[in-house]
Design an enzyme around this catalytic site. Structure first.
Site, PDB file in Angstrom:
ATOM      1  N   SER A 586       0.700  -1.248   0.061  1.00 49.57           N
ATOM      2  CA  SER A 586       0.048   0.017   0.133  1.00 49.57           C
ATOM      3  C   SER A 586       0.912   1.139   0.054  1.00 49.57           C
ATOM      4  O   SER A 586       1.540   1.621  -0.936  1.00 49.57           O
ATOM      5  CB  SER A 586      -1.168  -0.030   1.137  1.00 49.57           C
ATOM      6  N   ASP A 672      -9.657  -4.008  -5.388  1.00 49.10           N
ATOM      7  CA  ASP A 672      -9.232  -2.915  -4.567  1.00 49.10           C
ATOM      8  C   ASP A 672      -9.549  -1.544  -4.744  1.00 49.10           C
ATOM      9  O   ASP A 672      -9.603  -0.888  -5.907  1.00 49.10           O
ATOM     10  CB  ASP A 672      -7.564  -2.949  -4.582  1.00 49.10           C
ATOM     11  N   HIS A 706      -8.395  -4.840  -1.064  1.00 48.50           N
ATOM     12  CA  HIS A 706      -7.128  -4.534  -0.694  1.00 48.50           C
ATOM     13  C   HIS A 706      -6.564  -5.184   0.372  1.00 48.50           C
ATOM     14  O   HIS A 706      -4.912  -5.317   0.383  1.00 48.50           O
ATOM     15  CB  HIS A 706      -7.339  -3.067   0.070  1.00 48.50           C
TER      16      HIS A 706
END
Length: 747
Positions: A586, A672, A706
């Site tokens: 991320s 995501d 995610h």
């Protein structure tokens, strides 16, 4: 993507997929920005899906030689994990709540049993040989069977669950797509009846009003910002729900919860730098929502109701007197900051992260010297003369809960009961598995309730942990936490030689990457590798200053710090450039992309998970999820030319150049909503175009969000894939894991 070759093309590929260049141009702040791969953003395009599937096929083909190692690592994770297990029960009102997991099942179950002795806060313990089809404890009630709920869904995630204060009604939320938009259902636990109410498009869980009839929840806008809070009355359609609050400012998110003493409902509004709280006193039927203190730019605060010296007060955790926060007292009424009175004053050496109030004590969450701490302030019955001059009344002794390890992580666990005399806490190191303790404030005794079992004879004494310090370009000392097997560094003649090392980093949002244990990581350590965490600026390990010096115009510090940590490991003989592998996900994936551009020679490989690598494009588009709320973290390059300059200077996608890159594994998920799949897809396409030795792989989960795939076995397969690739880059793919010689962990 499956771990089997079923997703690969029928015929072997002779070269990696090459995305066509279709340039789009944008003029901004005097710059002409050309983007050849923006067309990959069209998720509904068959051509885009075909490209992602071709990338998956190429990745599968290039890693086919690791299939056996992947299987071995998966079995290692599985064999070390107690698959049929039970969490430590947590007491809330008249029940003990706990979770169960079952061998061979992807998901677990949420359960409860009645409290038999109101004065006994010792959690019940199940029989060690409890069969999966039998109650773990007498009187067990299964609240949610997640395997049954997940049936028929390729993806399944429980957002959360909540029980009404009369213990009769259960609300829970599920996501079956991976886009983090949940559906809420309700169940009558006395009859087992599923109520007809259904709430869709909800962000996470619901919060019960004490009346057991009203449930509150949040929804998101088109940019995935939680902007509205709603009240649902059971038995009515969602279309009739009352809009309690709408936050129009795109920088702010909303959230709702209930205080531990069950008296107050509270709505938190927050940007990255500014807070505002609304509260509803449910003890007063005539009460309406009140704003505690209206937002002031750069003033962050949170509220915690407490009873001190017989007086009802709000504890205000805020940064109004210093960047590392203080805890102040305020009356239960709208109160401006000028009237807040310090209880725990600001201390630049101690970052106060929050405070929890109980009937007999306060628990302060803080960190100092890069380590987490739990602080207890006992409450007495002594009454004061009010907030004006009674600050010392009602407060008893003030002390830290102590631990022996030099590098560790401690934090409060689930403590839902206002009147509980014990503090449930979690403790771990990089070698000691997660441990659950109860700290009894009455006796000041720490009771180990459970240490996560690691099967196969695991012994923490077989591993060594260290805290190292690297020196950054500006002279700042950057902490590194590192673990390896004892003896891993013993070279020829008994000297300390380098070991292959996985260096992990994040460095954003003031999120601290504190030392933690991982069963999957043992597959690295037992093959002779080390694992290290670079605690770079942008995180919160060393206080608010650490965060402020790693964001906005100072973001380059995060990358320079990570590079300094890599150089330190190499220069001090811990590792070598060929066997030092970097990993981050991320915002940590942005870190990976930046260091790949700035210091590719230091790494033998880079793993970038759901990486935020096309951040300039994202931050230039206010319609994308999270963009506006993130201006205070990254800057607003669309409105601010200076912000454009500093982001453009480090943005991974924009700064890919014609140089030698280390092998890169980029992992993403099609659904995501936080970091869109298109970012790593574009990044990989540009790396293939420009890098002089493009050993680059893109792996896209086609039914995940995610957090990756759902289900623990799928997650283990996914992690086994990454670990096998890492071991291959380290030169350890053919190395057998060392055996453990300790005794098996117990509860």
């Amino acid at each position: 993507m499956s771990d089997s070759p079923a997703s690969a093309a029928a015929e072997p590929l002779t070269q990696p997929p090459l995305a066509p260049r279709r340039p789009t141009t944008r003029e901004i702040h005097g710059h002409t920005r050309v983007d050849d791969y923006e067309w990959l953003r069209d998720k509904d395009s068959p051509e885009v899906i075909a490209h992602l599937e071709a990338e998956n096929a190429w990745t599968e083909q290039r890693t086919a030689h690791l299939a056996g190692l992947r299987s071995s690592i998966f079995e290692e994770i599985r064999s070390r994990t107690l698959e049929t297990d039970l969490s430590v029960p947590t007491r809330n009102r008249g029940y003990w709540y706990y979770g169960r997991s079952f061998e061979g099942k992807e998901y677990g179950a949420s359960c409860r049993v009645p409290v038999l002795d109101a004065d006994d806060w010792t959690p019940p313990r199940p029989a060690e040989d409890c069969a999966p089809d039998q109650p773990a404890l007498p009187g067990e009630e299964v609240l949610l069977d997640l395997n049954a709920l997940a049936e028929g869904h390729e993806f399944f995630s429980l957002g959360g669950s909540a029980i009404s204060l009369d213990d009769r009604l259960l609300a829970w939320s599920v996501d079956t797509a991976g886009d983090e938009r949940y559906t809420v259902r309700f169940k009558d636990l006395t009859t087992g009846e599923l109520l007809p109410d259904e709430l869709t498009g909800v962000l996470g869980n619901v919060t019960w009003h004490p009346n057991g009839v009203d449930a509150y929840y949040s929804t998101v806008d088109e940019s995935w910002r939680p902007d509205k809070v709603w009240r649902h009355r059971l038995g009515t359609p969602q279309s009739e729900d009352e809009l309690v609050l709408h936050e129009p400012d795109g920088r702010f998110w909303t959230g709702i919860g209930r205080s531990r003493d069950a008296r107050f409902l509270m709505i938190a509004l927050g940007s990255k730098t500014t807070s505002e709280y609304h509260y509803l006193d449910t003890a007063d039927p005539a009460a309406t929502w009140q704003v505690f203190s209206e937002r002031r730019e750069d003033l962050e605060y949170s509220l915690e109701p407490a009873r001190i010296g017989g007086e009802e007060v709000f504890l205000v955790h805020h940064n109004g007197t210093g960047p590392d926060f203080e805890v102040a007292l305020a009356p239960v009424a709208p109160t401006p900051p000028e009237q807040w009175r310090p209880l725990i004053p600001h201390d630049p050496a101690v970052r106060l992260e929050g405070v929890d109030a109980f009937a007999g004590h306060l628990v302060v969450h803080q960190r100092s010297g890069g380590l987490t701490q739990l602080r207890i302030i006992e409450l007495t019955d002594a009454a004061g003369d009010g907030l004006g001059d009674g600050l010392g009344h009602g407060l008893g002794e003030d002390y830290l809960v102590g631990f022996d390890h030099a590098v560790y992580t401690v934090g409060a666990g689930s403590n839902p009961a206002f009147d509980q005399p014990v503090v449930r806490l979690g403790y771990t190191t990089m070698a000691v598995p997660p441990s659950v303790y109860d700290y009894d404030v009455r006796t000041r005794e720490l009771h180990l309730l459970r240490r996560t079992p690691v099967l196969g004879g695991y012994d923490p004494a077989d591993y060594e942990e260290h805290r190292l310090w690297a020196t950054a370009e500006d002279g700042e000392r950057i902490p590194i936490s590192i673990v390896c097997r004892i003896g891993a560094r013993e070279g020829v003649g008994g000297g300390a030689g380098p070991v292959p090392t996985l260096l992990y980093g994040y460095g954003a949002y003031e999120a601290s990457m504190d030392p933690y244990f991982s069963i999957g990581r043992l597959s690295l350590l037992d093959r002779g590798a080390a694992f290290a965490i670079a605690h770079v600026r942008g995180g919160g390990e060393m206080g608010r200053r650490w965060y402020d010096e790693g964001k906005l115009a100072h973001k380059q510090n995060s990358f320079s710090d990570f590079i300094a940590c890599a150089r330190h490991l190499i220069d001090t003989g811990w590792s070598t450039p060929k066997t030092l592998i970097a990993e981050g996900g991320s915002a940590g994936g942005l870190l990976m992309g930046a260091v790949a551009n700035q210091a590719p020679e230091l790494f033998g490989g880079i793993v970038a998970q759901v990486p935020f690598v096309d951040n300039l494009t994202t931050m230039l588009d206010a319609t994308l999820p999270l963009t506006v709320t993130e201006y205070d973290e990254w800057g607003n390059p669309e409105a601010d030319p200076e912000a454009y300059e500093w982001i453009a200077a480090y943005a991974p996608y924009d700064n890919v150049s014609a140089q030698d890159y280390p092998p890169i594994l980029a992992e993403t998920s099609l659904n995501d909503t936080r970091v869109l799949y298109v970012e790593p897809a574009k990044w990989v396409a540009r790396l293939r175009e420009r890098a002089s030795n493009p050993d680059i792989l893109l792996r896209t989960e086609m039914s995940a969000g995610h957090g990756g795939v759902s289900g623990r076995y799928k997650a283990w397969h996914d992690r086994a894939f990454s670990l096998a690739w890492i071991l291959d880059r380290m030169g350890l793919a053919s190395t057998s894991p060392a055996s453990s010689h300790g005794t098996s962990s117990t509860r």
